[in-house]
Design a protein around this motif. Structure first.
Motif, PDB file in Angstrom:
ATOM      1  N   LYS A  13       0.827  -1.217   0.000  1.00  0.00           N
ATOM      2  CA  LYS A  13       0.000   0.000   0.000  1.00  0.00           C
ATOM      3  C   LYS A  13       0.860   1.266   0.000  1.00  0.00           C
ATOM      4  O   LYS A  13       1.884   1.310   0.675  1.00  0.00           O
ATOM      5  N   ARG A  44       6.269   3.963   5.510  1.00  0.00           N
ATOM      6  CA  ARG A  44       5.285   4.642   4.669  1.00  0.00           C
ATOM      7  C   ARG A  44       5.103   6.082   5.130  1.00  0.00           C
ATOM      8  O   ARG A  44       4.992   6.336   6.326  1.00  0.00           O
ATOM      9  N   SER A  55       5.026  -6.459  10.230  1.00  0.00           N
ATOM     10  CA  SER A  55       6.481  -6.285  10.345  1.00  0.00           C
ATOM     11  C   SER A  55       6.967  -6.406  11.794  1.00  0.00           C
ATOM     12  O   SER A  55       8.001  -7.014  12.061  1.00  0.00           O
TER      13      SER A  55
HETATM   14  C1  PLP Z   1      -0.426  -1.848   6.514  1.00  0.00           C
HETATM   15  C2  PLP Z   1      -0.896  -3.170   7.000  1.00  0.00           C
HETATM   16  C3  PLP Z   1       0.006  -4.233   7.233  1.00  0.00           C
HETATM   17  C4  PLP Z   1       1.515  -4.100   7.107  1.00  0.00           C
HETATM   18  O1  PLP Z   1       2.034  -3.379   8.174  1.00  0.00           O
HETATM   19  P1  PLP Z   1       3.622  -3.242   8.403  1.00  0.00           P
HETATM   20  O2  PLP Z   1       3.727  -2.872   9.831  1.00  0.00           O
HETATM   21  O3  PLP Z   1       4.092  -2.181   7.484  1.00  0.00           O
HETATM   22  O4  PLP Z   1       4.234  -4.569   8.109  1.00  0.00           O
HETATM   23  C5  PLP Z   1      -0.527  -5.451   7.618  1.00  0.00           C
HETATM   24  N1  PLP Z   1      -1.852  -5.637   7.775  1.00  0.00           N
HETATM   25  C6  PLP Z   1      -2.736  -4.660   7.557  1.00  0.00           C
HETATM   26  C7  PLP Z   1      -4.178  -4.932   7.751  1.00  0.00           C
HETATM   27  C8  PLP Z   1      -2.293  -3.384   7.174  1.00  0.00           C
HETATM   28  O5  PLP Z   1      -3.189  -2.414   6.991  1.00  0.00           O
END
Ligand code: PLP
Length: 227
Positions: A27, A224, A200
């Motif tokens: 995303k 991000r 993560s």
């Molecule tokens: C953005 C998101 C992730 C990934 O998060 P990170 O901490 O960047 O790995 C995983 N699951 C959902 C539902 C998200 O919105």
């Protein structure tokens, strides 16, 4: 280099003994980043926003498996139904019905996970256990009429906290609920096998507690910057 390929390789190694799969969460990152990870072998990508996923899908190879992991509004299902493989955050019967309707138009089956609220935070979406039971009892009466959706498991997000014991407990609770739901509602449904948990910051714990799908973004693509 915008994508961390060495982190990618070490995540893959870590997943192997658990037989879990990686959803690379792309995303707000450009299609060129997805392409880079695709060239390294990744095929499953997760997106949170409908328009963004549609745009990227049109620019990238057709064998990518797109997982929608964000909150999905019923009126937007039609845009992703022609290509999406799995929808992770289903939280109502109405949404399941709409997914079935739109998937039917493309003659496809879309795999869905029911999002369970396991975190302490009020803001996170998802069903509590009682709501889940109600949804599944209602679903049972409809399942035969909705052949284009398949409930493939559960999804959850743990509390954003440094308290690892709490995170572990939340993941373990979701695993227990998964086993109970499997036995009570999906004993004859081999597709019901997925447990989407871990990001993560907490995917190591999620794997130890039974995750089959980890959703990892920033570790692979960098932090991000919110628009
Ligand atoms: C953005 C998101 C992730 C990934 O998060 P990170 O901490 O960047 O790995 C995983 N699951 C959902 C539902 C998200 O919105």
């Amino acid at each position: 280099m915008s994508v961390n390929l060495s982190a990618y390789q070490s995540v893959l190694k870590e997943l192997q003994p658990f037989a879990a799969a990686l959803v690379a969460v792309s995303k707000v990152k450009p299609a060129s980043d997805i392409r880079e990870l695709y060239d390294a072998g990744q095929r499953i990508f997760g997106e949170n926003y409908v328009q963004e996923m549609v745009d990227k899908q049109s620019q990238l190879p057709a064998d990518i498996q797109w997982h929608f992991i964000g909150h999905l509004q019923s009126n937007k299902v039609k845009y992703i139904a022609p290509f999406v493989t799995m929808i992770h955050a289903v939280d109502s019967l109405k949404l399941l019905q709409e997914i079935n309707k739109q998937a039917a138009k493309s003659n496809r089956v879309i795999y869905c996970l029911l999002q369970i609220h396991i975190a302490e935070e009020e803001t996170k979406f998802g069903l509590d256990e009682a709501e889940l039971m109600n949804l599944l009892n209602d679903y049972k009466t409809q399942a035969a009429a909705w052949p284009y959706v398949k409930i493939a498991g559960l999804m959850g997000m743990a509390t954003n906290t440094d308290n690892l014991e709490q995170v572990r407990k939340e993941f373990a609770g979701l695993k227990t609920l998964h086993g109970k739901i499997k036995a009570d509602f999906f004993a004859d449904e081999p597709a019901f096998k997925e447990l989407s948990m871990g990001m993560s910051g907490d995917y190591h714990l999620a794997l130890e507690e039974g995750s089959t799908l980890v959703r990892i973004g920033s570790l692979l693509f960098g932090a991000r910057i919110r628009p």
